[in-house]
Structures are given as C-alpha cells and as structure tokens.
Enzyme design. Structure first.
Site, PDB file in Angstrom:
ATOM      1  CG  HIS A  16       7.663  -0.082   0.752  1.00 36.77           C
ATOM      2  ND1 HIS A  16       6.649  -0.988   1.550  1.00 36.77           N
ATOM      3  CD2 HIS A  16       6.826   0.330  -0.195  1.00 36.77           C
ATOM      4  CE1 HIS A  16       5.494  -1.032   0.837  1.00 36.77           C
ATOM      5  NE2 HIS A  16       5.570  -0.380  -0.069  1.00 36.77           N
ATOM      6  CD  GLU A  20       0.326   5.033  -5.757  1.00 33.81           C
ATOM      7  OE1 GLU A  20      -0.531   3.808  -6.191  1.00 33.81           O
ATOM      8  OE2 GLU A  20       0.350   5.048  -4.552  1.00 33.81           O
ATOM      9  CG  ASP A  21       4.927   6.308  -5.239  1.00 30.22           C
ATOM     10  OD1 ASP A  21       3.884   6.888  -5.206  1.00 30.22           O
ATOM     11  OD2 ASP A  21       5.272   5.603  -4.312  1.00 30.22           O
TER      12      ASP A  21
HETATM   13 ZN    ZN Z   1       4.110   0.054  -1.505  1.00 28.51          ZN
END
Ligand code: ZN
Length: 179
Positions: free
Chosen positions: A35, A65-66
């Site tokens: 991605h 974020e992750d």
């Molecule tokens: Zn993304």
C-alpha cells in the site's frame, strides 16, 4: 538535508521496517508495504518526480498512525515538511471510526496542498484493494461504504493535480462497476 534519492530510499526503508509483518485490509491480505509503495509511486508519477519530500511522505504517511514513529523522529531524520505532511495524514486513533471518518471530510479542505495529494493517492489505493472479482455481500457493502466516503473526502482535496483527480474518478467508476 538528504539528497532526493536518499530521502526517498531512507523513507522506504524505515516504512518497510516499521510496518513489518502488518497486512493491509482488503484483497488477499497483501503486505502493508505494498500500500505504501503504491501511494508513494502514485505521488512520484503525479508530480513527475519533482517533489522528493512528497514521495518520502507517501512512504511514511501511515507511520505515525500505525506504528510507534513520532513527528520529532521524522523531522529529525527527514525534514520538517515531511514530518508535517505525515502528521496531516494521521487520524486521532482515540476517536471511534465514524468520528474519524466525519473528521476527515471536514478537515480535507483545510490541509496543505501536499497532504491533499497524499489523501487522494491513499483513497485510490484503498478503493483498489477493496475491489474483488467475485465479492461477498460484506465485501460489496464495504466497497460501497468506503467509496462513498472517499468521494466526500476527495471532494475537499481535488484541484491540485489533474492526474490524481482523474485516476481517482476512474477508480470510483471501476469500483461502482464491480458492485
Ligand atoms: Zn494509507
């Protein structure tokens, strides 16, 4: 400041390590890095290689974020602009999903020009991953939901890059045709 090639190379490497072992949602549980590669490459294509910081931010756009990556770390390793772009693409994960989705629609037009391009590329990639040749009811609903919402977010992001706008519109048409 790193050279453009090093900036992008370092960003890709950090992203690969930080997202190691993560799978993306959607088609066949692709590795997450696919991605990021897709988003970064779309940004390079859209700008014809003119903006290395934007492409680096594409590789890193989900890292705060992750993963345990911080703004400070990105500012130090890359640049303040790369760090800011990634922060602009970071949702507040303390909020429930509905609220995060609502917030993205409201915030989209307030983002910087670069962040708006990343958001469009992200949505193109995420819709593409949700298109299945023979979808289940659940996959169909998920694609319809996601595409409808992505259109609202992208409505507030478009106008900065013709190629991304067109690629997004084509992806939405492909998604609708697959439902
Ligand atoms: Zn993304």
């Amino acid at each position: 400041m790193l050279s453009p090639v090093r900036l992008i190379s370092e960003a890709a490497e950090l992203a690969a390590r930080r997202h190691n072992g993560m799978a993306r949602k959607g088609r066949g549980q692709d590795p997450y890095i696919n991605h990021l590669a897709e988003v970064a490459n779309m940004l390079a294509t859209a700008t014809d290689g003119a903006d290395a910081e934007l492409v680096a931010a594409g590789w890193l756009h989900d890292s705060i974020e992750d993963t345990d990556t911080t703004r400070e770390e990105l500012a130090q390793k890359f640049s303040d602009r790369v760090a800011s772009l990634v922060v602009e693409c970071t949702d507040d994960m303390n909020l429930p999903k509905d609220e995060r989705w609502r917030q993205q629609v409201i915030d989209a037009p307030k983002k910087s020009a670069g962040a708006r391009l990343i958001k469009i590329a992200d949505k193109i990639s995420n819709i593409g991953a949700r298109i299945h040749p023979d979808p289940t009811t659940e996959e169909r609903d998920d694609l319809a939901d996601y595409s409808g919402w992505a259109e609202q977010v992208v409505a507030g992001c478009r106008g900065g890059n013709q190629w991304l706008d067109t690629t997004f519109d084509d992806m939405v048409l492909t998604a609708r045709a697959s439902l």
